[in-house]
Design an enzyme around this catalytic site. Structure first.
Site, mmCIF file in Angstrom:
data_model
loop_
_atom_site.group_PDB
_atom_site.id
_atom_site.type_symbol
_atom_site.label_atom_id
_atom_site.label_comp_id
_atom_site.label_asym_id
_atom_site.label_seq_id
_atom_site.Cartn_x
_atom_site.Cartn_y
_atom_site.Cartn_z
ATOM 1 N N LYS A 1 -11.381 -5.036 -3.070
ATOM 2 C CA LYS A 1 -12.205 -3.828 -3.157
ATOM 3 C C LYS A 1 -11.499 -2.754 -3.964
ATOM 4 C CE LYS A 1 -14.030 -4.328 1.537
ATOM 5 N NZ LYS A 1 -13.453 -4.075 2.875
ATOM 6 N N LYS B 1 0.815 -1.224 0.000
ATOM 7 C CA LYS B 1 0.000 0.000 0.000
ATOM 8 C C LYS B 1 0.845 1.269 0.000
ATOM 9 C CE LYS B 1 -4.318 -1.798 1.243
ATOM 10 N NZ LYS B 1 -5.301 -2.202 2.188
ATOM 11 N N LYS C 1 -5.963 -11.532 -6.178
ATOM 12 C CA LYS C 1 -7.131 -11.810 -5.331
ATOM 13 C C LYS C 1 -8.260 -10.819 -5.623
ATOM 14 C CE LYS C 1 -6.321 -9.046 -1.314
ATOM 15 N NZ LYS C 1 -6.649 -8.762 0.031
HETATM 16 P P1 AMP Z 1 -10.691 -6.209 3.767
HETATM 17 O O1 AMP Z 1 -11.584 -6.050 2.603
HETATM 18 O O2 AMP Z 1 -9.242 -6.088 3.375
HETATM 19 O O3 AMP Z 1 -11.059 -5.407 4.960
HETATM 20 O O4 AMP Z 1 -10.811 -7.742 4.203
HETATM 21 C C1 AMP Z 1 -11.728 -8.222 5.156
HETATM 22 C C2 AMP Z 1 -11.613 -9.730 5.298
HETATM 23 O O5 AMP Z 1 -11.900 -10.371 4.045
HETATM 24 C C3 AMP Z 1 -10.227 -10.238 5.712
HETATM 25 O O6 AMP Z 1 -10.365 -11.367 6.581
HETATM 26 C C4 AMP Z 1 -9.618 -10.674 4.415
HETATM 27 O O7 AMP Z 1 -8.632 -11.662 4.594
HETATM 28 C C5 AMP Z 1 -10.834 -11.223 3.673
HETATM 29 N N1 AMP Z 1 -10.657 -11.145 2.224
HETATM 30 C C6 AMP Z 1 -10.538 -10.018 1.476
HETATM 31 N N2 AMP Z 1 -10.403 -10.323 0.158
HETATM 32 C C7 AMP Z 1 -10.435 -11.690 0.084
HETATM 33 C C8 AMP Z 1 -10.346 -12.639 -1.000
HETATM 34 N N3 AMP Z 1 -10.209 -12.227 -2.256
HETATM 35 N N4 AMP Z 1 -10.420 -13.952 -0.703
HETATM 36 C C9 AMP Z 1 -10.589 -14.377 0.584
HETATM 37 N N5 AMP Z 1 -10.675 -13.550 1.640
HETATM 38 C C10 AMP Z 1 -10.598 -12.223 1.415
#
Ligand code: AMP
Ligand code: TRP
Length: 332
Positions: free
Chosen positions: A199, A113, A196
């Site tokens: 968002k 980031k 992956k």
């Molecule tokens: P975040 O959107 O970064 O706040 O992620 C929130 C949760 O979703 C965390 O536990 C991440 O590890 C999980 N997560 C985000 N993107 C993925 C993905 N593409 N596959 C699996 N888990 C995800």
């Protein structure tokens, strides 16, 4: 020992299928296996990347609705907003004081980031993992269900817990375990099977949002990248075919079967045909969640009451633990 789960999602951008499968769905599967469950919407973490902090209020409520619509009962469990519990940031400060900068500079999320110009990166982004450690340890959580990308942060949390315990010479904090479910740990982008689902991807077609309507879900799956080969009869045939593997894996998850069985069932078929089945399975699974989310979002008063109930409990637990921490630090 009391077993306590803590996990959270940042209220940034659109909550998507990766968040649902990698995080929320795995939380739901653990609800009856532990003594206490706390699920946080980590709005202060969202502030570490300014471009993501737009629409904070709307996104926070949407995530709360997603938790509940996916099957987390807000009465039996505790759903709350990070900024409603001041003990997270207080504990994060104590952790900042015992965490070497070298530990934080090794975090891959910071490196990704911050980009090339690290001097311009904000301090909040750098100390993000200390706040995450505080989110977990302020409740003395024992288990942290997350997607694969968060493993390093949970491991750092264990190191910070140990460093704090060493510093005060008492076993104040447990060493929380990351819980990472194999098949849903890393859901990939629909446009590039090596990245992956995220968002922050500029393309909406790279991910399925939990609030997408059925037609949009169908369209995104129809447009998902694949290769020209037919579906192989066994998993070995998916080597070097990340897009194919991701789609077949999603179908296996939504139909509660194994990837192996999906390969057997669709052997020799073309992706154009398979995608119709995948779209049906996805809509059948996500449709009811979206409807429930919309219903919850239409009644903001009730949603805010659930969050208040969650933060009342979180504040009570956090306050008791912080009293212990201040005593251990020999504060007046
Ligand atoms: P975040 O959107 O970064 O706040 O992620 C929130 C949760 O979703 C965390 O536990 C991440 O590890 C999980 N997560 C985000 N993107 C993925 C993905 N593409 N596959 C699996 N888990 C995800
Ligand atoms: N860092 C996590 C992510 O980007 C979000 C998060 C913040 C979190 N605090 C947490 C996850 C505590 C689990 C536990 O996904």
């Amino acid at each position: 020992m009391t077993t306590r789960i803590l996990s959270g999602i940042r209220p940034t951008g659109h909550i998507h299928l990766g968040n649902y499968l990698g995080a929320i769905r795995s939380w739901v599967s653990m609800l009856n296996q532990v003594d206490e469950c706390l699920f946080c919407i980590v709005d202060q973490h969202a502030l570490t990347t300014a471009e993501d902090a737009k629409d904070l209020r709307k996104n926070t409520l949407t995530i709360a609705a997603a938790y509940i619509a996916s099957g987390i009962d807000p009465i039996k469990n505790h759903i709350f907003v990070q900024s409603h519990v001041p003990y997270h940031t207080e504990l994060a400060w104590y952790f900042n004081c015992i965490t070497p900068m070298g530990w934080l500079s090794r975090m891959t999320q910071f490196k990704d980031k911050a980009g090339k110009n690290k001097d311009q990166a904000m301090t909040g982004l750098f100390v993000y993992p200390a706040l995450m450690a505080a989110d977990i340890l302020v409740y003395k959580a024992t288990h942290v269900p997350v997607g694969e990308d968060q493993k390093q942060h949970v491991e750092l949390t264990r190191d910070i817990a140990q460093a704090f315990n060493n510093y005060v010479g008492a076993p104040v904090f447990p060493h929380p375990e990351p819980i990472i479910k194999g098949e849903t740990a890393r859901i990939m982008s629909l446009r590039d099977g090596t990245k992956k689902m995220s968002k922050s991807d500029p393309s909406d077609y790279s991910r399925i949002h939990l609030l997408d309507d059925n037609e949009t879900i169908q369209l995104k799956i129809r447009k998902a990248k694949t290769d020209a080969e037919p579906i192989p009869g066994e998993i070995d045939g998916l080597q070097n075919r990340p897009e194919a593997r991701n789609l077949l894996n999603l179908y296996a998850i939504f139909t509660s079967t194994s990837l192996e069985k999906v390969c057997q069932d669709f052997e020799g078929k073309l992706f154009s045909e398979f995608k119709l089945k995948l779209a049906d399975a996805t809509v059948a699974h996500l449709g009811p969640i979206r409807e429930k989310m919309l219903e919850l979002l239409a009644d903001e008063t009730s949603l805010l009451q659930y969050l208040k109930k969650g933060s009342d409990t979180a504040n009570a637990v956090g306050s008791a633990h912080l009293k212990e921490v201040r005593q251990a630090l020999n504060m007046v």
